[in-house]
Design a protein around this motif. Structure first.
Motif, PDB file in Angstrom:
ATOM      1  N   ALA A 263      40.514  32.355  36.513  1.00  0.00           N
ATOM      2  CA  ALA A 263      39.091  32.603  36.297  1.00  0.00           C
ATOM      3  C   ALA A 263      38.709  31.959  34.971  1.00  0.00           C
ATOM      4  O   ALA A 263      39.456  32.066  33.998  1.00  0.00           O
ATOM      5  CB  ALA A 263      38.812  34.100  36.279  1.00  0.00           C
TER       6      ALA A 263
ATOM      7  N   TRP B 104      34.007  37.831  35.991  1.00  0.00           N
ATOM      8  CA  TRP B 104      33.211  37.865  37.217  1.00  0.00           C
ATOM      9  C   TRP B 104      32.674  39.267  37.488  1.00  0.00           C
ATOM     10  O   TRP B 104      31.785  39.469  38.306  1.00  0.00           O
ATOM     11  CB  TRP B 104      34.009  37.353  38.410  1.00  0.00           C
ATOM     12  N   ARG B 105      33.219  40.249  36.771  1.00  0.00           N
ATOM     13  CA  ARG B 105      32.782  41.643  36.839  1.00  0.00           C
ATOM     14  C   ARG B 105      33.340  42.343  35.612  1.00  0.00           C
ATOM     15  O   ARG B 105      34.219  41.816  34.923  1.00  0.00           O
ATOM     16  CB  ARG B 105      33.293  42.315  38.122  1.00  0.00           C
TER      17      ARG B 105
ATOM     18  N   THR C 256      35.505  29.950  32.194  1.00  0.00           N
ATOM     19  CA  THR C 256      34.151  29.629  31.757  1.00  0.00           C
ATOM     20  C   THR C 256      34.044  28.116  31.571  1.00  0.00           C
ATOM     21  O   THR C 256      34.975  27.367  31.883  1.00  0.00           O
ATOM     22  CB  THR C 256      33.829  30.326  30.425  1.00  0.00           C
TER      23      THR C 256
ATOM     24  N   LEU D  15      36.671  34.010  44.700  1.00  0.00           N
ATOM     25  CA  LEU D  15      37.550  35.151  44.527  1.00  0.00           C
ATOM     26  C   LEU D  15      38.108  35.577  45.883  1.00  0.00           C
ATOM     27  O   LEU D  15      37.343  35.859  46.807  1.00  0.00           O
ATOM     28  CB  LEU D  15      36.781  36.312  43.897  1.00  0.00           C
TER      29      LEU D  15
ATOM     30  N   PRO E   3      37.813  42.775  34.547  1.00  0.00           N
ATOM     31  CA  PRO E   3      38.378  41.872  35.555  1.00  0.00           C
ATOM     32  C   PRO E   3      39.887  41.996  35.735  1.00  0.00           C
ATOM     33  O   PRO E   3      40.398  41.790  36.832  1.00  0.00           O
ATOM     34  CB  PRO E   3      38.002  40.482  35.036  1.00  0.00           C
TER      35      PRO E   3
ATOM     36  N   CYS F 262      33.051  31.481  36.126  1.00  0.00           N
ATOM     37  CA  CYS F 262      32.411  32.743  35.742  1.00  0.00           C
ATOM     38  C   CYS F 262      31.219  32.610  34.804  1.00  0.00           C
ATOM     39  O   CYS F 262      30.538  33.606  34.561  1.00  0.00           O
ATOM     40  CB  CYS F 262      33.441  33.666  35.104  1.00  0.00           C
TER      41      CYS F 262
ATOM     42  N   VAL G  49      38.058  30.647  39.994  1.00  0.00           N
ATOM     43  CA  VAL G  49      36.825  31.437  39.984  1.00  0.00           C
ATOM     44  C   VAL G  49      35.998  31.093  38.752  1.00  0.00           C
ATOM     45  O   VAL G  49      36.300  31.555  37.642  1.00  0.00           O
ATOM     46  CB  VAL G  49      37.139  32.948  39.995  1.00  0.00           C
TER      47      VAL G  49
END
Length: 342
Positions: free
Chosen positions: A263, A318-319, A265, A290, A322, A304, A302
């Motif tokens: 995951a 992402w949440r 950026t 995901l 994570p 983000c 993923v």
């Protein structure tokens, strides 16, 4: 509690004749014996979590050898008795206090059960971090593991202390990662407090989790660590700042036995694209979303968000939380709670 026998004495003993004609009434002074409760067999789930910071023999630092790929000694600066390392950014960090902390963080959550399948999570923190301030508190790694609902033991080595440096130290050495994992299993068994837990911990698969600058230690652990048969997967939390070839080679060799979740950026967007290109050449399939679960053979990338997310990526990607979510996606390690404690 140990029960003390109450001696009644001869005056309270019935005569032989009286004993034949009357039922003996239990004395109110004599405590009734409780029904014996059989003790559970073998190690039991922990009622409370356990945390320990302990010095390892197979620690990441001190490190007195050369930087891989060069003849340059890691400690390349001397000032009297002080030895220091020049980071890639040009800053000199002294061995004391930056590169001599042998400690690792160990954590076993409440409900941890060594009689069920166990997963060891080995967490490599990023730059500018300490175990107490960042891994335990700011990044809330133990809490996320506890809330994942998985039967997980955490091990997190202290890398460079509070420094803008990703150096892997002894993890650069061939076979060192295997030695570290073996010692971690022994230390976790001691923390649990029962040698009966040793077998499961000694055989437990390992998931590497790297955040930011922790990518370098994870890459060398996979490339030359000597314990790839133990590694079930790798989770990169905005951590692919280089060494894409090592991750690609590992995934190609272990494509049926391990998973990879990256995951990221905008900070590591290009490196993730480069790794995808390498996997394409090696014909390793992957998805750019995901997945529902992290099964063996799963490779997922993923995206983000922007650079502003990097500093808090372990707790907001992402949440929220994570790491908790990613660990919960690994099948086969759920904590089973009995109905009474549920």
């Amino acid at each position: 509690m140990k029960r003390r026998a109450l001696l009644l004495g001869a005056l309270l003993m019935p005569t032989a004749a009286h004993a034949r004609t009357t039922k003996k009434k239990p004395s109110k002074q004599t405590p009734a014996k409780a029904a014996a409760t059989p003790k559970p067999f073998g190690p039991q789930p922990l009622k409370d979590g356990k945390t320990q910071l302990v010095a390892f023999n197979a620690s990441a630092f001190p490190y007195r050898s050369a930087v891989p790929g060069s003849n340059k000694p890691f400690l390349d600066v001397k000032n009297g008795r002080q030895l220091g390392h020049t980071s890639l950014g040009g800053t000199v960090y002294w061995e004391q206090p930056t590169y001599n902390d042998r400690r690792s963080l160990l954590y076993l959550p409440a409900g941890f059960d060594p009689q069920r399948p166990v997963l060891i999570v080995l967490y490599f923190h990023g730059q500018g971090a300490t175990l107490e301030r960042d891994v335990m508190v700011r990044q809330a790694v133990p809490r996320q593991i506890a809330e994942s609902g998985q039967n997980i033991a955490l091990v997190a080595p202290q890398l460079a202390v509070d420094a803008a440096d990703s150096s892997a130290g002894n993890f650069w050495k061939p076979g060192h990662f295997a030695a570290y994992v073996d010692e971690a299993a022994e230390r976790l068994m001691r923390l649990y407090g029962d040698r009966g837990a040793g077998r499961q911990l000694n055989l437990a698969p390992v998931v590497l989790v790297a955040y930011s600058g922790g990518y370098l230690s994870a890459a060398y652990a996979l490339d030359r660590g000597g314990a790839n048969h133990r590694v079930k997967g790798a989770i990169l939390l905005d951590a692919l700042y280089g060494d894409e070839d090592k991750y690609a080679a590992w995934m190609a060799a272990r494509r049926r036995q391990a998973f990879l979740l990256s995951a990221y950026t905008e900070s590591t967007k290009d490196e993730n694209a480069a790794l995808q290109g390498m996997l394409d050449k090696k014909r390793v399939p992957y998805v750019k979303a995901l997945p529902a679960t992290l099964n063996p053979g799963t490779v997922a990338f993923v995206p983000c968000g922007g650079l502003d997310m990097h500093g808090d990526f372990v707790t907001r990607a992402w949440r929220p939380d994570p790491l908790k979510a990613a660990l919960a996606m690994i099948p086969g390690y759920a904590v089973v709670r009995d109905k009474k404690s549920a």
